[in-house]
Motif scaffolding. Structure first.
Motif, mmCIF file in Angstrom:
data_model
loop_
_atom_site.group_PDB
_atom_site.id
_atom_site.type_symbol
_atom_site.label_atom_id
_atom_site.label_comp_id
_atom_site.label_asym_id
_atom_site.label_seq_id
_atom_site.Cartn_x
_atom_site.Cartn_y
_atom_site.Cartn_z
ATOM 1 N N GLU A 198 0.775 -0.781 0.496
ATOM 2 C CA GLU A 198 0.232 -0.059 0.176
ATOM 3 C C GLU A 198 1.010 1.389 -0.371
ATOM 4 O OE1 GLU A 198 -3.942 0.562 2.522
ATOM 5 O OE2 GLU A 198 -1.991 1.978 3.724
ATOM 6 N N ILE A 199 0.406 1.871 -1.251
ATOM 7 C CA ILE A 199 1.440 3.719 -1.278
ATOM 8 C C ILE A 199 0.495 4.833 -0.711
ATOM 9 C CG2 ILE A 199 2.658 5.151 -2.725
ATOM 10 C CD1 ILE A 199 2.716 2.179 -4.140
ATOM 11 N N LYS A 200 0.681 5.145 0.449
ATOM 12 C CA LYS A 200 -0.244 5.858 0.923
ATOM 13 C C LYS A 200 0.300 7.563 1.186
ATOM 14 C CE LYS A 200 -3.406 7.395 5.398
ATOM 15 N NZ LYS A 200 -3.909 7.407 6.522
ATOM 16 N N SER A 201 -0.484 8.751 -0.062
ATOM 17 C CA SER A 201 -0.048 9.890 -0.809
ATOM 18 C C SER A 201 -0.963 10.476 0.018
ATOM 19 C CB SER A 201 1.102 9.275 -1.681
ATOM 20 O OG SER A 201 1.733 9.195 -2.206
ATOM 21 N N VAL A 227 -4.026 -2.543 -9.427
ATOM 22 C CA VAL A 227 -3.847 -2.021 -8.749
ATOM 23 C C VAL A 227 -5.408 -1.229 -8.379
ATOM 24 C CG1 VAL A 227 -3.154 0.732 -8.713
ATOM 25 C CG2 VAL A 227 -1.722 -1.331 -10.042
ATOM 26 N N LYS A 228 -5.658 -0.601 -7.157
ATOM 27 C CA LYS A 228 -6.317 -0.133 -6.978
ATOM 28 C C LYS A 228 -6.326 0.910 -6.166
ATOM 29 C CE LYS A 228 -10.349 -4.254 -4.999
ATOM 30 N NZ LYS A 228 -10.264 -4.569 -3.997
ATOM 31 N N VAL A 229 -7.845 2.002 -6.502
ATOM 32 C CA VAL A 229 -6.929 2.935 -6.154
ATOM 33 C C VAL A 229 -8.057 4.118 -5.262
ATOM 34 C CG1 VAL A 229 -6.253 6.040 -6.726
ATOM 35 C CG2 VAL A 229 -5.732 3.806 -7.689
ATOM 36 N N TYR A 230 -7.876 4.867 -4.248
ATOM 37 C CA TYR A 230 -8.667 5.379 -3.317
ATOM 38 C C TYR A 230 -8.365 6.508 -2.668
ATOM 39 C CZ TYR A 230 -10.501 0.334 -2.199
ATOM 40 O OH TYR A 230 -10.524 -1.056 -1.701
ATOM 41 N N ILE A 231 -9.383 7.677 -3.382
ATOM 42 C CA ILE A 231 -9.084 8.776 -3.026
ATOM 43 C C ILE A 231 -9.883 9.512 -2.079
ATOM 44 C CG2 ILE A 231 -9.344 11.412 -4.271
ATOM 45 C CD1 ILE A 231 -6.847 9.546 -5.195
ATOM 46 N N ARG A 232 -9.914 9.727 -0.842
ATOM 47 C CA ARG A 232 -10.245 11.325 0.588
ATOM 48 C C ARG A 232 -9.642 11.509 0.488
ATOM 49 N NH1 ARG A 232 -8.214 9.808 5.296
ATOM 50 N NH2 ARG A 232 -6.495 7.661 5.614
ATOM 51 N N ILE A 275 -4.234 6.285 -1.617
ATOM 52 C CA ILE A 275 -4.108 5.586 -1.587
ATOM 53 C C ILE A 275 -4.506 3.949 -2.453
ATOM 54 C CG2 ILE A 275 -4.916 3.815 0.395
ATOM 55 C CD1 ILE A 275 -6.268 5.656 2.068
ATOM 56 N N THR A 276 -2.863 3.881 -3.222
ATOM 57 C CA THR A 276 -2.611 2.801 -4.177
ATOM 58 C C THR A 276 -1.694 1.448 -3.741
ATOM 59 O OG1 THR A 276 -2.348 5.231 -5.502
ATOM 60 C CG2 THR A 276 -1.742 3.147 -6.230
ATOM 61 N N ARG A 277 -3.163 0.910 -3.745
ATOM 62 C CA ARG A 277 -2.930 -1.001 -3.283
ATOM 63 C C ARG A 277 -2.280 -1.397 -5.090
ATOM 64 N NH1 ARG A 277 -7.831 -1.458 0.496
ATOM 65 N NH2 ARG A 277 -6.728 -0.104 2.333
ATOM 66 N N ILE A 278 -1.158 -2.081 -4.225
ATOM 67 C CA ILE A 278 -0.685 -2.397 -5.699
ATOM 68 C C ILE A 278 -0.446 -4.214 -5.661
ATOM 69 C CG2 ILE A 278 1.046 -3.556 -7.505
ATOM 70 C CD1 ILE A 278 2.129 0.069 -7.017
ATOM 71 N N ASN A 279 -0.727 -5.317 -5.864
ATOM 72 C CA ASN A 279 -0.994 -6.447 -5.585
ATOM 73 C C ASN A 279 0.113 -7.345 -6.385
ATOM 74 O OD1 ASN A 279 -2.048 -9.381 -5.979
ATOM 75 N ND2 ASN A 279 -3.556 -8.992 -4.249
#
Length: 488
Positions: free
Chosen positions: A15-18, A59-64, A413-417
């Motif tokens: 998980e890459i959290k920026s 890749v899953k991307v969550y923006i909040r 939040i970018t999750r790379i499987n």
């Protein structure tokens, strides 16, 4: 400014959290990030086996929104703070018929208080972990403030439950109560573990244990942890807590409108290619018609050849555009909108494989630092994934729908499987032999793979780099180690 960290999300996902801050309240803020994944050739990840479609599937991307920062004092005392705003809306729904607008505001205020309190406790937990010396009086005061927040909120739960209003509104504030209890219990236990490690005074441990017991007693009276059996880690319990977390923190999440980037230009190029191909084919037909006349074999052959070239010209120009388009366009253009459909920002994504010699000099130097084998890099060989993001934040409508003037950043939040990366890995355990005191001893060692991750950030303050080492085997990610970089 960008705050960034990389951690393990699950066995196979990182998980890459920026966190991207608004620099100006009037002008848009621009950020760009490039993430490079350096993958050993032996894992068989390349342009043929791992196209764009597979990458974006992994890749899953969550923006909040990033929850605003408040201290416990500010939550309790600020008239514009989340607790007092909740008290105001409770008074509104108590005094008159509840309008749709008031219902939405009530739900938003309950969720915002939960999200902000969670952020406050997270920050407090980090401070307590970092401080080597803890002042008992300050921590006991912190307990008292937290208890006061809980007591004030729970008095509102009782008030709302006594009103003649929709059950949905009553359930909303009860869900908030359970969520707040969950996060309080979670952080108090972390504090207790930390205090024991630091060997703090018994008085403080006694005070904290008493607080935890009080909260657990309250949870029992409210039936928060009721399950079909006595197993605390029951699957239904975890599922319920997960749903509660999503419900409360949904106030921060933003909607994503995903479109392919450069679609209009792409279709225009394809149309122009078809037109040029038709011009060529028609010119051939007209020329041979003039030379050989109608209904002749040479004219028929010329028509067939012209059609063949027409088809190839159209396809070639299309392929040329596709190969060159990544220089001008991204793969996806994502509009970030709030629940009121206000445009908060735009995110553009682009994926490609790049050769090592095309990387910038600083990226090359950062990658070559701490090599295990001092040999030619190209001989060792890696495939390099480049994942670009361009982020634009518009401040005018930022946080408008939830009326929180402290909101100043969004979280990406970018999750790379990486599961596909494991399919070509060797067994995680490998036998090896050594000679010890004249005897051959067989041992079993761990077979691991290193995936290097380098991030390049373009901000209004300059360019920054970070590097991480992802250590994994066929069973998943074992750990992630940050690598300290030299100043270049």
């Amino acid at each position: 400014m960008i705050y960034d960290n990389v951690k393990i999300h699950d066995n196979f996902s990182l998980e890459i959290k920026s966190i991207y801050e608004i620099i100006s309240e009037k002008k848009k803020t621009n950020y760009s990030t490039i993430t490079y994944l350096f993958i050993p050739n032996g894992l068989n990840i390349n342009t043929q086996t791992y196209p764009k479609s597979k990458f974006y599937n992994d890749v899953k991307v969550y923006i909040r929104y990033n929850a605003s920062e408040y201290t416990l004092d500010e939550i309790l005392n600020l008239k514009s703070g989340p607790l007092h705003q909740l008290i105001k809306i409770v008074k509104k729904i108590s005094s008159k018929k509840v309008s749709k607008k008031n219902k939405l505001e009530f739900e938003s205020r309950v969720k915002m208080l939960g999200a902000i309190l969670n952020n406050t406790l997270k920050n407090k937990t980090l401070i307590l972990k970092e401080n080597k010396k803890l002042e008992i009086n300050n921590i006991i005061k912190c307990f008292e403030k937290l208890k006061k927040v809980l007591a004030t909120y729970r008095s509102l739960v009782v008030n709302v439950d006594a009103l003649e209003i929709d059950e949905d509104l009553k359930n909303t504030i009860k869900y908030g109560d359970e969520y707040i209890s969950n996060i309080t219990n979670y952080h108090l236990i972390i504090w207790l573990e930390n205090f024991k490690i630091k060997n703090v005074e018994k008085e403080l441990l006694k005070e904290l244990i008493g607080f935890i017991k009080e909260e657990q007693t309250y949870r029992k009276t409210q039936n928060f942890d009721v399950t079909d059996n006595e197993d605390f880690f029951d699957e239904m319990l975890f599922h319920k807590r997960s749903q509660l977390k999503k419900f409360i923190e949904s106030v921060l999440f933003l909607n994503r409108d995903i479109r392919k980037d450069g679609t209009f230009f792409e279709q225009s190029i394809f149309a122009l290619a078809a037109g040029l191909a038709m011009v060529f084919s028609t010119a051939i037909a007209f020329y041979y018609q003039q030379v050989y006349g109608n209904f002749t074999l040479p004219f028929f052959i010329a028509l067939v050849v012209g059609y063949m070239f027409k088809d190839r010209i159209k396809a070639s120009i299309g392929l040329l555009f596709v190969s060159k388009a990544s220089s001008f366009y991204h793969d996806f253009n994502i509009k970030i909108k709030d629940s009121a459909t206000n445009l908060i920002g735009i995110v553009k994504e682009n994926f490609t494989f790049v050769p090592f010699n095309k990387l910038g000099p600083k990226v090359k130097k950062h990658r070559l630092k701490n090599k295990f084998i001092d040999a030619d890099y190209n001989f060792l060989g890696e495939q390099i994934i480049q994942y670009k993001k361009k982020i634009v934040i518009y401040p005018k409508k930022f946080g408008e729908e939830i009326s929180d003037n402290r909101l100043n950043s969004i979280v990406d939040i970018t999750r790379i499987n990486l599961y596909r990366f494991t399919t070509q890995m060797d067994d995680p355990k490998k036998e090896y032999s050594l000679l010890k005191k004249g005897k051959i001893i067989n041992r079993v060692g761990n077979r691991i793979y290193h995936i290097n991750l380098i991030q390049k950030f373009y901000t209004e303050k300059g360019i920054e780099f970070k590097r991480y080492l992802v250590i994994m085997n066929r069973k998943g990610i074992k750990r992630i180690e940050p690598i300290e970089l030299d100043v270049l």
